[in-house]
Design an enzyme around this catalytic site. Structure first.
Site, PDB file in Angstrom:
ATOM      1  N   TYR A   1      10.739  -8.531 -69.963  1.00 37.24           N
ATOM      2  CA  TYR A   1      10.577  -8.114 -68.637  1.00 37.24           C
ATOM      3  C   TYR A   1      10.461  -9.193 -67.756  1.00 37.24           C
ATOM      4  O   TYR A   1       9.780 -10.267 -68.220  1.00 37.24           O
ATOM      5  CB  TYR A   1       9.357  -7.310 -68.474  1.00 37.24           C
ATOM      6  CG  TYR A   1       9.373  -6.047 -68.929  1.00 37.24           C
ATOM      7  CD1 TYR A   1      10.126  -4.976 -68.070  1.00 37.24           C
ATOM      8  CD2 TYR A   1       8.471  -5.270 -69.855  1.00 37.24           C
ATOM      9  CE1 TYR A   1      10.250  -3.624 -68.535  1.00 37.24           C
ATOM     10  CE2 TYR A   1       8.740  -3.957 -70.198  1.00 37.24           C
ATOM     11  CZ  TYR A   1       9.438  -3.074 -69.307  1.00 37.24           C
ATOM     12  OH  TYR A   1       9.500  -1.979 -69.634  1.00 37.24           O
TER      13      TYR A   1
ATOM     14  N   HIS B   1      15.157   4.207 -71.829  1.00 37.92           N
ATOM     15  CA  HIS B   1      13.903   3.712 -72.192  1.00 37.92           C
ATOM     16  C   HIS B   1      13.139   4.937 -72.720  1.00 37.92           C
ATOM     17  O   HIS B   1      11.830   5.191 -72.437  1.00 37.92           O
ATOM     18  CB  HIS B   1      13.369   3.607 -70.647  1.00 37.92           C
ATOM     19  CG  HIS B   1      12.476   2.553 -70.741  1.00 37.92           C
ATOM     20  ND1 HIS B   1      12.533   1.226 -70.029  1.00 37.92           N
ATOM     21  CD2 HIS B   1      10.978   2.390 -71.158  1.00 37.92           C
ATOM     22  CE1 HIS B   1      11.546   0.420 -70.105  1.00 37.92           C
ATOM     23  NE2 HIS B   1      10.428   1.249 -70.829  1.00 37.92           N
TER      24      HIS B   1
ATOM     25  N   ASP C   1      16.254  -1.273 -66.892  1.00 41.10           N
ATOM     26  CA  ASP C   1      16.288   0.098 -66.117  1.00 41.10           C
ATOM     27  C   ASP C   1      14.795   0.347 -65.874  1.00 41.10           C
ATOM     28  O   ASP C   1      14.140   1.741 -65.445  1.00 41.10           O
ATOM     29  CB  ASP C   1      16.615   1.219 -67.418  1.00 41.10           C
ATOM     30  CG  ASP C   1      15.742   1.067 -68.514  1.00 41.10           C
ATOM     31  OD1 ASP C   1      14.755   0.476 -68.606  1.00 41.10           O
ATOM     32  OD2 ASP C   1      15.924   1.922 -69.631  1.00 41.10           O
TER      33      ASP C   1
HETATM   34  O1  173 Z   1       7.813   2.212 -71.584  1.00 42.06           O
HETATM   35  C1  173 Z   1       6.751   1.321 -71.165  1.00 42.06           C
HETATM   36  O2  173 Z   1       5.852   1.931 -71.286  1.00 42.06           O
HETATM   37  C2  173 Z   1       7.120   0.166 -70.863  1.00 42.06           C
HETATM   38  O3  173 Z   1       8.221  -0.182 -70.881  1.00 42.06           O
HETATM   39  C3  173 Z   1       6.005  -0.796 -70.232  1.00 42.06           C
HETATM   40  C4  173 Z   1       6.098  -1.550 -69.070  1.00 42.06           C
HETATM   41  C5  173 Z   1       5.268  -2.020 -68.822  1.00 42.06           C
HETATM   42  C6  173 Z   1       3.883  -2.238 -69.225  1.00 42.06           C
HETATM   43  C7  173 Z   1       3.860  -1.546 -70.201  1.00 42.06           C
HETATM   44  C8  173 Z   1       4.796  -0.838 -70.803  1.00 42.06           C
END
Ligand code: 173
Length: 496
Positions: free
Chosen positions: A237, A356, A265
């Protein structure tokens, strides 16, 4: 390091002066309260006290040390002043333990769906809500499964399938399965060892794990649990603060991670209503002040901790990623031929056709349905398969037959997220190892039945995907609507 007594910590139990203890260290979080991605309410609940238990499943161990300026690190808690509180065993704890004790023995687990059913029963309700939830009406999560049912096999016969081999190479790394472990966040909500269950099982069985940015275990804990030479990928991320991302990526490369899967995404996290309804913040007893702006706590676990993700990420950033790392770069979350070609032309090494796990844009199509037009588009750039560009899919994969369909249609390998997550949430590392064994047995049998001795003998003519784009008949049920609008009923007899 300064020793601080429990009594001294307890004196800072308000919004004006808030100290907490995490892993034996005392922190002054007063100025951080309003910056906490999960809102201030949850911190205030532990003001003047030990917050480790609440902190642990949703933060990597170093989150607090990395985010708080060092002058807010007050010292270590004086162990002689800590009153050992015997943790109260709640009715919920007892219920959970009874369920764990009554789990079906592992040798009675015969497919990946079984793990899911056990996980649903034994997980704390908040963990199950977070893991199982998908966005909006959850149409896409069901479509991910339904799409596999719209592809049929055309098996070949009489091909001497005495020995069959389903091993492969993924981004240059040997893999005993044509499957990798896809990233799923917050493993400790499901099991005290979190993601390490996956790392250890993967190391033992030659499977590749994609480490999530938002793992409960720290990146280094995971790397330290790997066996020498164990290939690992990293899901990324991208942080609003690119320096943080750069440091993270370069550290990963230094520690030997082989590929970077940038999630594309999720510029904003989808609304997962099951998760939201759980209101993950335990608000009972929170010392909240009147009028406090604390809007994040009812958004569910993931939204609460996702505010660092940069929604401005764009194609313009790709050269920057290329400039900071030599790892393979893959975009995770591609849905269209247009974007597949942009990724290819940008010189990246691959894409994951993913929605996702149905957790982002609801009614997005499945990765499987997007596969044929994307392979067709990539073929305009040269022969397929292309050794320099991989196409992965994920979403709804529970069976070797699902994987074999995707491979026959041109995918390089397939990701499974929830399937392995549920395996460790229900049985720890052993569960994950069992899930690999189940898949191995499924690959062996199904390759024989298909008439393919190895993965290169899986060809597009072994599947009939002509119905893949037909959504009639296997359209996923619209559960919420259907529950509200009861089906019409026929004339009923009066009670006798
Ligand atoms: O799918 C999710 O829960 C995920 O990708 C996510 C994103 C940020 C924080 C925690 C989980």
């Amino acid at each position: 390091m300064t020793l601080v007594s429990s009594a001294a910590v307890a004196e800072h139990a308000s919004r004006d002066s808030c100290w907490i203890v995490v892993h034996g260290k005392v922190y002054d979080v007063t100025d951080f309260l309003d910056e906490h991605p999960g809102g201030s309410k949850i911190i205030l609940k532990y003001a003047g006290a030990d917050a480790t238990e609440a902190y642990e499943p949703i933060h990597p161990p170093n989150a607090i040390t990395d985010n708080l300026p060092t002058d807010k690190h007050i010292g270590a808690i004086d162990p002689n002043t800590v009153v050992k509180v015997v943790k109260e065993v709640t009715e919920e704890d007892k219920r959970r333990q009874a369920l764990l004790d009554a789990r079906p023995p592992l040798d009675e687990i015969i497919n990946l769906h079984d793990f899911e059913a056990v996980a649903k029963a034994v997980l704390p309700p908040k963990a199950w809500a977070y893991y199982s939830s998908a966005s909006d009406d959850e149409i896409t999560i069901r479509e991910n499964r339904a799409a596999f049912q719209r592809v049929w096999f055309r098996p070949r016969i009489l091909r001497d399938v005495t020995s069959v081999d389903w091993s492969t190479t993924i981004l240059g790394q040997k893999s005993s399965l044509p499957v990798y472990i896809s990233a799923t966040a917050l493993g400790k909500l499901g099991h005290p060892d979190g993601e390490l269950n996956l790392t250890r099982a993967a190391g033992k069985h030659g499977v590749i794990q994609m480490i999530p940015t938002l793992a409960s275990c720290s990146f280094d804990e995971i790397l330290d649990a790997a066996v020498p030479g164990q290939p690992l990928f990293l899901q990324l991320y991208v942080n609003r603060d690119r320096e943080i991302t750069k440091k993270y990526v370069q550290h990963a490369e230094k520690r030997g991670v082989k590929a970077l899967f940038i999630t594309v995404d999720a510029p904003q996290l989808g609304r997962r209503e099951k998760d939201m309804r759980m209101k993950f913040v335990g608000d009972a007893g929170a010392k909240v002040q009147e009028g406090q702006k604390d809007i994040k706590q009812d958004q569910g676990v993931a939204r609460a901790i996702s505010s660092f993700i940069d929604p401005s990420l764009s194609w313009k950033d790709i050269p920057w990623f290329r400039s900071i790392t030599n790892m393979h770069i893959i975009l995770k979350g591609v849905s269209t031929p247009e974007d597949a070609l942009l990724a290819y032309d940008a010189g990246l090494q691959g894409i994951v056709l993913s929605n996702h796990g149905g957790r982002q844009l609801d009614t997005a199509r499945s990765g499987l349905e997007n596969l044929p037009p994307i392979i067709a588009a990539l073929k305009t750039r040269g022969p397929w398969p292309n050794p320099n560009f991989s196409v992965f899919i994920d979403g709804g994969v529970r069976r070797a037959t699902d994987v074999l369909k995707a491979l026959a249609m041109g995918a390089s390998a397939v990701g499974i997220g929830r399937g392995f997550l549920y395996a460790f949430a229900s049985y720890g590392q052993e569960g994950v190892e069992k899930s690999f064994q189940i898949l191995r047995e499924e690959f062996e049998m199904n390759l024989r039945l298909l008439g393919a001795r190895n993965l290169s003998e899986l060809t597009p003519d072994m599947v009939d995907a002509s119905g893949l784009h037909q959504h009639v008949g296997l359209t996923p049920a619209d559960n919420l609507f259907n529950t509200t609008y009861q089906p019409l009923r026929l004339a009923e007899f009066r009670d006798a």
